[in-house]
Scaffold this active site. Structure first.
Site, PDB file in Angstrom:
ATOM      1  CD  GLU A 218       9.318  -3.549  14.804  1.00 13.46           C
ATOM      2  OE1 GLU A 218       8.196  -3.968  15.195  1.00 13.46           O
ATOM      3  OE2 GLU A 218      10.221  -3.224  15.596  1.00 13.46           O
TER       4      GLU A 218
ATOM      5  CG  HIS B 137     -18.580  -2.121   5.461  1.00 17.52           C
ATOM      6  ND1 HIS B 137     -17.704  -1.615   6.383  1.00 17.52           N
ATOM      7  CD2 HIS B 137     -19.658  -2.524   6.158  1.00 17.52           C
ATOM      8  CE1 HIS B 137     -18.226  -1.724   7.588  1.00 17.52           C
ATOM      9  NE2 HIS B 137     -19.411  -2.266   7.478  1.00 17.52           N
TER      10      HIS B 137
END
Ligand code: GLN
Ligand code: ZN
Length: 771
Positions: free
Chosen positions: A17, A711
């Site tokens: 959550e 990256h």
């Protein structure tokens, strides 16, 4: 009565959550107050879980929207200037968005700025935000979140213990940044930091908090003398605080810091009695008669059900000696294990009832802790009795299970000899054979393995997994993907090709799914950093390879081209390191079993005509023990395992390995001992300085120092890569250099990969002309 508690509880939520809420907030889909409400609800639920399980104290302070070390940084007002937080600091309330900007460089409000560095927390896969320190840094109490959370828990009627990273470990985890840092000593900031800790403790005391747990895992590492002294100084100063301090150590034994830890003027000490049970006796003998001893006896780093009966027998005499002063807990925060085993579906999960019965996730570990305390106190309820009996039966079954114990695997391992981890010839001879066979130019170009994992690839995999896409169709899609990847590489002019790893969800999971001895969960998520979670495989039994795992794809890829196609495997140490592994045999044994399975794969790839095989070991370094004295033993077996996988290859088969985000200075001997014909490493961001270690060691084999950072979305320029390779050539003879990116390309898009690789190939062409 034995007191029970946890050092910390997973905050991500059984259904992730917190991940969903924070990501929705970052994307502007929910408001701040909705996010805050979700945080409150998760805290409420997690405290209620602790209370319902029967713990005597609930822990406050382990919640974080991003990271608990970052929480302390904001609490202390350690917010770097570039985040423009002067007003917030003056007000004493660092904004949540400022914390998010520190973590991710940007947030729904505030100017973007370079994020703080992130790195692994001790020997875990959890990443924390590195505190940024500089000479003359000022600190001040700059957040009220902790106090608000205490009030929240209080309002819910809980008995509260607060948990917080301790001042020395916070500084220990910090790094100097900025000007004048050459001669900078982090400890020069200690007094200022302690000043704020003192204020925090005083505020907590005003809230009637009795116990504050200060996490000081730095105490299980090798500490320089001045740091040891600093511990004394700090805790003597903090003893004036009107609360009881529980000094929490975990992830290992106190070793040479034992006397120090035992003598510090605190009200209680927590020990990791799973990683280091042998220290318990020594501590009990020396603990002053008023001090509490909290024993971490339930494994907070692994997912196995505890042997409660054995623990009770071990603890009973200790309980008799310590009486009320004995506390029980998991060894470390439960942050490092999944939330709730009961969330695993009965069906549609690999965890069948038998396997499930052997496990305990965070919520189950609460119950274990409480039952154990009841057993030690001789006040078992009917529920406890049942739990003890169940645990006993499950353990007995696990010990005997033929799913775990495969005689053929044990026998094979026993028959392994030193020669098995030795290639037929030394590197020089192999290199000649490989040169004849592969016929590569100077500065050969290659890539690290993966090509973009496009949305279509992932959708196809999902559809296949759910049964919508038949296996034959899925495989046809992957084959088409491989064809495309091969065609691209040929067009770009790369010298050694890869198949692109389209068929792999994850570099460990892919192999785990094809090996016996591994199981997978549906909801076994563990926070890795911020909102990111990983779902480590569970390595429960002897490892065997029922069938080749990669050979079909590699053979197919090789059939599409005349250029050499690298076979691509994940190494034994990395598979071990990124899984939950067995606790009933040494890690080294488990690793050797994986190594033997991979060895068979290497042999089969070779037989299928594959001339170069890469065995990735990005996790080699992170397996290093926390104590230097244990490094050599680890490196010995880790290196042996890699070699065991590779050494079956003929001289003319080129063995590659790959490592990223690694420093090599202190392990260069082990890197060389891997004896890979070629190693590719991440170097571009270090400006090739990482190669110094290889030069100084006179590293004998071939190296591909990454020439661009995968990256970053930025396009690497030809000149820039040439310049980097020139720097490499100052350190390593050119005939042993390769040209490749830093790491795999799976997180990038084709629009970035194509021009980047084209530039890389052009850089290699220019280098060949010049050298
Ligand atoms: N072969 C893997 C890839 O290219 C290596 C990944 C890694 O080093 N983490 O994706
Ligand atoms: Zn890598």
């Amino acid at each position: 009565m034995t007191i029970t508690h946890v050092l910390g509880y997973p905050r991500i939520g059984a259904d992730r959550e917190l991940k969903k809420a924070t990501e929705a907030y970052w994307q502007g889909k929910i408001e701040r107050k909705t996010l805050e409400a979700e945080g409150r609800e998760l805290r409420r639920r997690h405290w209620a879980d602790q209370r319902a399980a029967g713990l005597d104290l609930v822990t406050v302070g382990d919640f974080a929207f991003y990271d608990q070390v970052l929480n302390v940084s904001t609490l202390l007002g350690a917010v770097p200037d570039r985040f423009d937080a002067e007003d917030e600091l003056a007000r004493g309330e660092v904004d949540l968005d400022t914390a998010f900007r520190m973590a991710r460089g940007r947030a729904p409000s505030g100017e973007p700025a370079a994020a703080c560095e992130m790195t692994k927390y001790f020997d875990t896969n959890y990443h924390y935000l590195v505190p940024e320190l500089h000479p003359g840094q000022r600190f001040r109490l700059a957040s009220t979140r902790l106090f608000d959370e205490v009030a929240e828990a209080r309002a819910q009627g809980h008995a509260v213990k607060v948990a917080l990273t301790g001042p020395l470990t916070w500084l220990w985890l910090g790094k100097a940044r900025g000007e004048g840092i050459e001669a900078f000593d982090r400890l020069s900031l200690l007094d200022e930091v302690l000043e704020v800790y003192g204020q925090v403790l005083a505020r907590l005391a005003e809230q009637d908090v009795e116990w504050v747990q200060l996490d000081e895992p730095a105490l299980v590492q090798d500490l320089p003398a001045d740091w040891k002294q600093a511990f004394e100084r700090a805790y003597h100063r903090l003893q004036a605080a009107p609360v009881k301090l529980l000094l929490a150590t975990y992830f290992g034994g106190l070793g040479d810091n034992l006397s120090l830890a035992v003598s510090l003027p605190v009200a209680g000490l927590h020990l990791d009695a799973v990683r280091s049970p042998e220290q318990v006796e020594a501590v009990v003998d020396r603990l002053l008669p008023h001090k509490v001893l909290s024993l971490g006896v339930i494994d907070g780093r692994n997912i196995w059900r505890a042997d409660l009966a054995a623990l009770r027998d071990w603890l009973a005499p200790l309980a008799a000696r310590l009486g009320e002063r004995l506390w029980l807990a998991p060894s470390c925060s439960l942050l490092h294990v999944p939330v709730d085993l009961d969330a695993e579906p009965e069906f549609d999960s690999e965890l069948d009832a038998e396997l499930k019965n052997w496990l305990a996730f965070a919520r189950q570990k609460l119950d274990e802790t409480v039952t154990l305390a009841h057993a030690v106190d001789d006040r078992l309820t009917a529920g406890d009795e049942a739990r003890l009996a169940e645990a006993g039966a499950a353990l007995a079954a696990r010990r005997r299970s033929p799913r775990i114990h495969r005689p053929a695997v044990t026998e094979r391992l026993a028959a392994v000899s030193a020669a098995d981890s030795q290639r037929a010839s030394p590197y020089d001879r192999r290199a000649q054979a490989q040169r004849r066979r592969l016929d590569l130019p100077l500065f050969p170009t290659t890539s690290i393995g993966s090509f973009p994992q496009t949305a279509e690839i992932r959708a196809a995999r999902r559809a296949h997994k759910s049964g919508e896409l038949p296996t034959a169709d899925y495989e046809a899609r992957m084959a088409a993907e491989i064809e495309g990847v091969v065609a691209h590489q040929e067009a770009l002019g790369l010298d050694m090709l890869v198949h692109g790893e389209a068929e792999r969800n994850d570099m460990v999971e892919y192999f785990g799914e094809r090996l016996d001895g591994f199981a997978f969960t549906r909801f076994g998520w563990v926070q890795s950093y911020g909102s990111r979670c990983v779902k480590p495989p569970i390595l429960f039994g002897d490892v065997a390879r029922p069938a080749p795992m990669t050979v079909g794809w590699s053979r197919y890829a090789q059939s599409l081209t005349d250029r050499p196609m690298k076979g691509m495997l994940t190494g034994p140490v990395t598979i071990l390191q990124w899984s939950f592994v067995r606790d009933d045999q040494p890690r080294a044994t488990t690793c050797r079993q994986i190594a033997l399975a991979l060895r068979d794969e290497v042999a089969d790839l070779e037989a299928a005509g594959i001339t170069a095989i890469q065995i990735d070991e990005p996790a080699l370094r992170e397996g290093l023990p926390l104590r230097q004295a244990e490094w050599q033993d680890y490196l010995d077996w880790a290196v042996e395992c890699f070699r065991l996988s590779a050494a079956v290859a003929d001289d003319a088969t080129q063995i590659h390995t790959h490592m990223c985000y690694s420093e090599f200075n202190d392990i260069i001997g082990a890197i060389a001992a891997l004896d890979a014909d070629v190693i590719t490493i991440e170097t571009s961001r270090s400006d090739m300085e990482l190669l110094d270690a290889f030069r100084d060691f006179a590293y004998p084999n071939e190296i591909g120092p990454g020439v661009y950072d995968i990256h970053s979305p930025n396009l690497p320029e030809v000149d820039w890569m040439v310049a980097l390779m020139d720097k490499a050539a100052e350190r390593i003879p050119v005939e042993r250099l390769w040209v490749n990116p830093d790491c795999g390309l799976k997180t990038r898009g084709w629009a970035e990969v194509e021009p980047a690789l084209a530039n890389m190939v052009e850089a290699a062409r220019q280098l060949r002309q010049r050298h």
